[in-house]
Write a protein that holds these residues in place. Structure first.
Motif, short mmCIF file in Angstrom:
data_model
loop_
_atom_site.label_atom_id
_atom_site.label_comp_id
_atom_site.label_asym_id
_atom_site.label_seq_id
_atom_site.Cartn_x
_atom_site.Cartn_y
_atom_site.Cartn_z
N SER A 532 -15.05 6.96 -41.45
CA SER A 532 -15.78 5.68 -41.56
C SER A 532 -17.00 5.61 -40.65
CB SER A 532 -14.83 4.52 -41.23
OG SER A 532 -14.37 4.61 -39.88
N LEU A 533 -17.34 6.70 -39.97
CA LEU A 533 -18.44 6.69 -39.00
C LEU A 533 -19.77 7.01 -39.69
CD1 LEU A 533 -16.83 8.63 -36.01
CD2 LEU A 533 -16.89 6.16 -36.40
N ASN A 534 -20.83 6.31 -39.24
CA ASN A 534 -22.17 6.68 -39.69
C ASN A 534 -22.70 7.83 -38.84
OD1 ASN A 534 -23.25 5.61 -37.26
ND2 ASN A 534 -23.39 3.57 -38.19
N GLU A 535 -23.92 8.24 -39.08
CA GLU A 535 -24.46 9.43 -38.40
C GLU A 535 -24.53 9.24 -36.89
OE1 GLU A 535 -28.48 12.25 -38.46
OE2 GLU A 535 -28.19 10.68 -39.98
N ILE A 536 -25.01 8.09 -36.45
CA ILE A 536 -25.13 7.84 -35.00
C ILE A 536 -23.75 7.78 -34.37
CG2 ILE A 536 -25.89 6.18 -33.27
CD1 ILE A 536 -28.15 5.40 -35.14
N ASP A 537 -22.83 7.04 -34.98
CA ASP A 537 -21.48 6.93 -34.44
C ASP A 537 -20.80 8.30 -34.39
OD1 ASP A 537 -21.81 4.24 -34.16
OD2 ASP A 537 -20.74 3.70 -35.99
N PHE A 538 -21.07 9.13 -35.41
CA PHE A 538 -20.43 10.44 -35.45
C PHE A 538 -20.91 11.31 -34.27
CE2 PHE A 538 -19.82 14.82 -36.93
CZ PHE A 538 -18.48 14.77 -37.30
N ARG A 539 -22.20 11.21 -33.95
CA ARG A 539 -22.71 11.98 -32.80
C ARG A 539 -22.05 11.51 -31.50
NH1 ARG A 539 -27.90 11.57 -35.34
NH2 ARG A 539 -28.50 9.91 -33.89
N GLN A 540 -21.81 10.21 -31.39
CA GLN A 540 -21.14 9.69 -30.20
C GLN A 540 -19.68 10.16 -30.16
OE1 GLN A 540 -21.83 5.48 -30.67
NE2 GLN A 540 -23.76 5.55 -29.54
N TRP A 541 -19.05 10.21 -31.33
CA TRP A 541 -17.67 10.68 -31.39
C TRP A 541 -17.59 12.16 -31.00
CZ3 TRP A 541 -12.87 10.43 -30.86
CH2 TRP A 541 -11.99 11.32 -31.47
N GLU A 542 -18.58 12.95 -31.39
CA GLU A 542 -18.58 14.35 -31.01
C GLU A 542 -18.65 14.50 -29.49
OE1 GLU A 542 -21.91 15.75 -33.34
OE2 GLU A 542 -20.56 16.84 -34.68
N GLU A 543 -19.37 13.59 -28.82
CA GLU A 543 -19.43 13.62 -27.35
C GLU A 543 -18.05 13.37 -26.76
OE1 GLU A 543 -21.65 11.22 -23.66
OE2 GLU A 543 -22.42 11.05 -25.71
N VAL A 544 -17.30 12.44 -27.36
CA VAL A 544 -15.93 12.16 -26.90
C VAL A 544 -15.05 13.38 -27.15
CG1 VAL A 544 -13.89 10.70 -27.25
CG2 VAL A 544 -16.19 9.69 -27.32
N GLN A 545 -15.21 14.02 -28.32
CA GLN A 545 -14.41 15.22 -28.63
C GLN A 545 -14.66 16.34 -27.64
OE1 GLN A 545 -15.58 15.74 -32.86
NE2 GLN A 545 -13.39 15.81 -33.30
N ARG A 546 -15.91 16.57 -27.34
CA ARG A 546 -16.25 17.66 -26.40
C ARG A 546 -15.65 17.39 -25.03
NH1 ARG A 546 -21.28 17.29 -29.05
NH2 ARG A 546 -22.11 15.99 -27.36
N TYR A 547 -15.71 16.15 -24.60
CA TYR A 547 -15.19 15.80 -23.27
C TYR A 547 -13.67 16.02 -23.21
CZ TYR A 547 -14.31 13.08 -19.02
OH TYR A 547 -13.94 12.67 -17.76
N CYS A 548 -13.00 15.65 -24.30
CA CYS A 548 -11.54 15.74 -24.32
C CYS A 548 -11.04 17.11 -24.79
CB CYS A 548 -10.95 14.65 -25.21
SG CYS A 548 -11.26 12.98 -24.63
N GLY A 549 -11.95 17.94 -25.31
CA GLY A 549 -11.55 19.27 -25.77
C GLY A 549 -10.70 19.24 -27.01
N ILE A 550 -11.00 18.34 -27.93
CA ILE A 550 -10.22 18.27 -29.17
C ILE A 550 -11.12 18.48 -30.38
CG2 ILE A 550 -8.47 16.74 -28.20
CD1 ILE A 550 -9.86 14.41 -29.55
#
Length: 550
Positions: A532-550
């Motif tokens: 359900s994420l748009n392009e901007i939200d998806f980039r922010q989610w990728e930052e969370v993923q990288r930080y958590c290593g998932i």
């Protein structure tokens, strides 16, 4: 006893004109402030003051409400209709005109040829149907509107109607007459005579007019005023009478009726009494609520823009006029203007509306700074939110307000409701020079949100941690403590939280570098919402993923 009004902007009670006395006092009687507000729909539509501004606007033309139209089975052919004779006059069934396919067919009928023998209601039906056919360019052999206006057969109908206009004593037929002559742009002595008679016959029965009939009558008069001759005194008197009747029933007006009435009053240049501070604030508030809450067609944005211009100019008509505003009225007026044009203003800062509203916003910032201790917590946060929404964050006057507001809010933080704290955080974070402002407020806001966390919505919590995630070092410990608690709580209640709020919480926690054991459960729970994420939200989610290593 006196108290300040602390109601949030979306629930501010609209005071009635009878309650208001314009005195240089900044306090409200407790019984006035604590009165239960009227139902929202009634509040939204009490826009008497909206009928008191002057501008010339282009707006769509009103259509008759289908619920008020009387649909009759049409005859197969207008030429086949045999007019009846009643009291020596030709009575024409309404369905006869409904059968017409173009204007030429109407004007060629035997009814029009014998117009002087036709009853007034039949003549009105003829004009009304002619006007409706012109909407679809159904002129037939006549060719166009200019030819129609110069057609002697139409002149014959008008002449006959003028001699019988005194027979028009029902709201619907009066409305149809005015609407039709206005729609067609008719002019001349016959039209003036018809309007003069209707001004007399309609006065005793205006209370019987429906809202649609009032709106369409006013619209027709406004269209007549566009001619070179303008509207004669009798027409102006009728317009004032219709406006007064409509103003007493605005709680029943549909959005379309309200918008058409606004256009008509502006076009006619009708003036009521000068707008009071309370009236101006209430009108702006109601207009903003109508735009944001209505499920019907919204007001035309050109009308909204011009009303904001007019309201801003009225509020600043004299140097000290803003001093007559209650603090609640200042905050409510500025909130409404920001709500109406704020998001569009950033894209069009050269518009007349933005220039007028920005001058008003600057003046409100100066006035609020000088009276900051008279404002309720909600009033302070509302002005801060409105200035930030209008992107008024760079001038010295607005910065002085933000700086003082942050100090006052920090000192009185326990009196601030959760939404006010969240709004202040969001607004202060929009400043270019936000470090000093957030230094006063960030630590206090985080501590208070932590102390009363059960009172804060998820939207409030996400807004606060998002705004404070880049706060100054000396308050970062309090912000981190709050963010940690919000993340832990959110991890087990993700289904209760909207996607955007949840992403804001997660991203803020990453920027604040919270421990992985705190962050990972929230990130894992959020993973199911990636679709359900748009392009901007998806980039922010990728930052969370990288930080958590998932």
């Amino acid at each position: 006893a006196y108290s300040r009004c602390t109601v949030p902007p979306q629930h501010l009670p609209v005071q009635t004109e009878q309650q208001f006395v314009m005195v240089p006092s900044w306090w409200m009687p407790t019984d006035c402030a604590n009165q239960a507000p009227a139902p929202p729909q009634q509040q939204v539509l009490k826009l008497q003051e909206l009928l008191r501004f002057e501008n010339s606007l282009e707006l769509w033309q009103p259509k008759e409400d289908a619920s008020q139209q009387i649909w009759l089975q049409p005859s197969s052919n207008l030429a086949d209709v045999s007019p009846g004779i009643e009291n020596g006059q030709i009575g024409v069934p309404e369905q006869a005109w409904e059968a017409a396919e173009d204007v030429e067919e109407i004007l060629s009928s035997t009814v029009v040829q014998n117009a002087e023998q036709c009853g007034a209601a039949g003549l009105v039906s003829c004009l009304h149907t002619t006007a409706k056919l012109t909407e679809n360019d159904a002129y037939g052999a006549i060719g166009g509107l200019d030819n129609l206006l110069n057609d002697p057969r139409l002149a014959k109908v008008l002449s006959a109607l003028r001699s019988k206009a005194f027979e028009l004593t029902y709201p619907r037929v009066i409305m149809r007459t005015v609407w039709a002559v206005g729609k067609l742009g008719l002019k001349g002595r016959d039209v003036e005579g018809i309007i003069a008679v209707l001004a007399e016959t309609s006065q005793p029965i205006l209370t019987q007019f429906s809202c649609q009939e009032l709106s369409n009558t006013l619209w027709g008069l406004a269209r007549l005023s566009e001619s070179a001759q303008g509207l004669k005194p009798e027409g102006i008197r009728l317009a004032y009478a219709v406006m007064a009747q409509g103003a007493s029933r605005l709680s029943q007006f549909s959005t379309q009726c309200l918008t058409n009435s606004l256009w008509a009053v502006a076009k006619l240049g009708l003036r009521g009494e000068e707008m009071s501070p309370q009236g101006l604030a209430n009108s702006l508030w109601a207009c903003a609520k109508l735009q944001s809450d209505s499920r019907e067609a919204k007001l035309d944005m050109e009308v909204v823009g011009r009303f904001c211009i007019d309201a801003a100019r009225r509020a600043m008509a004299s140097e000290d006029l803003l001093k007559l505003f209650f603090p609640q009225e200042l905050s409510m007026a500025l909130w409404a203007m920001a709500k109406l044009i704020g998001r569009r203003a950033r894209a069009n800062k050269t518009s007349d509306a933005f220039e007028a509203v920005s001058r008003f916003a600057e003046a409100v910032a100066v006035e609020a700074t000088s009276r900051i201790h008279d404002f309720s917590p909600q009033g302070v946060s509302t002005i801060a939110w409105a200035l930030a929404t209008l992107d008024m964050v760079t001038s010295l006057d607005t910065y002085n307000f933000f700086n003082l507001a942050a100090q006052v809010a920090a000192a009185n933080i326990r009196a601030y409701p959760p939404q006010a704290i969240a709004n202040c955080c969001w607004a202060f974070n929009r400043l270019g020079r936000k470090e000093a402002v957030l230094a006063h407020f960030g630590k206090a806001a985080a501590e208070e949100a932590m102390r009363r966390i059960d009172e804060f919505s998820w939207q409030d919590c996400s807004g606060i941690v998002s705004a404070l995630m880049n706060t100054s070092p000396h308050s970062s410990m309090e912000v981190q403590t709050l963010a940690r608690e919000v993340v832990i709580r959110a991890s087990g209640r993700c289904t209760e939280i909207g996607t955007q709020a949840l992403l804001n919480i997660a991203l803020s926690a990453v920027r604040l570098k919270l421990d992985l054991e705190v962050m990972t459960p929230l990130a894992q729970a959020f993973a199911g919402r990636m679709h359900s994420l748009n392009e901007i939200d998806f980039r922010q989610w990728e930052e969370v993923q990288r930080y958590c290593g998932i």
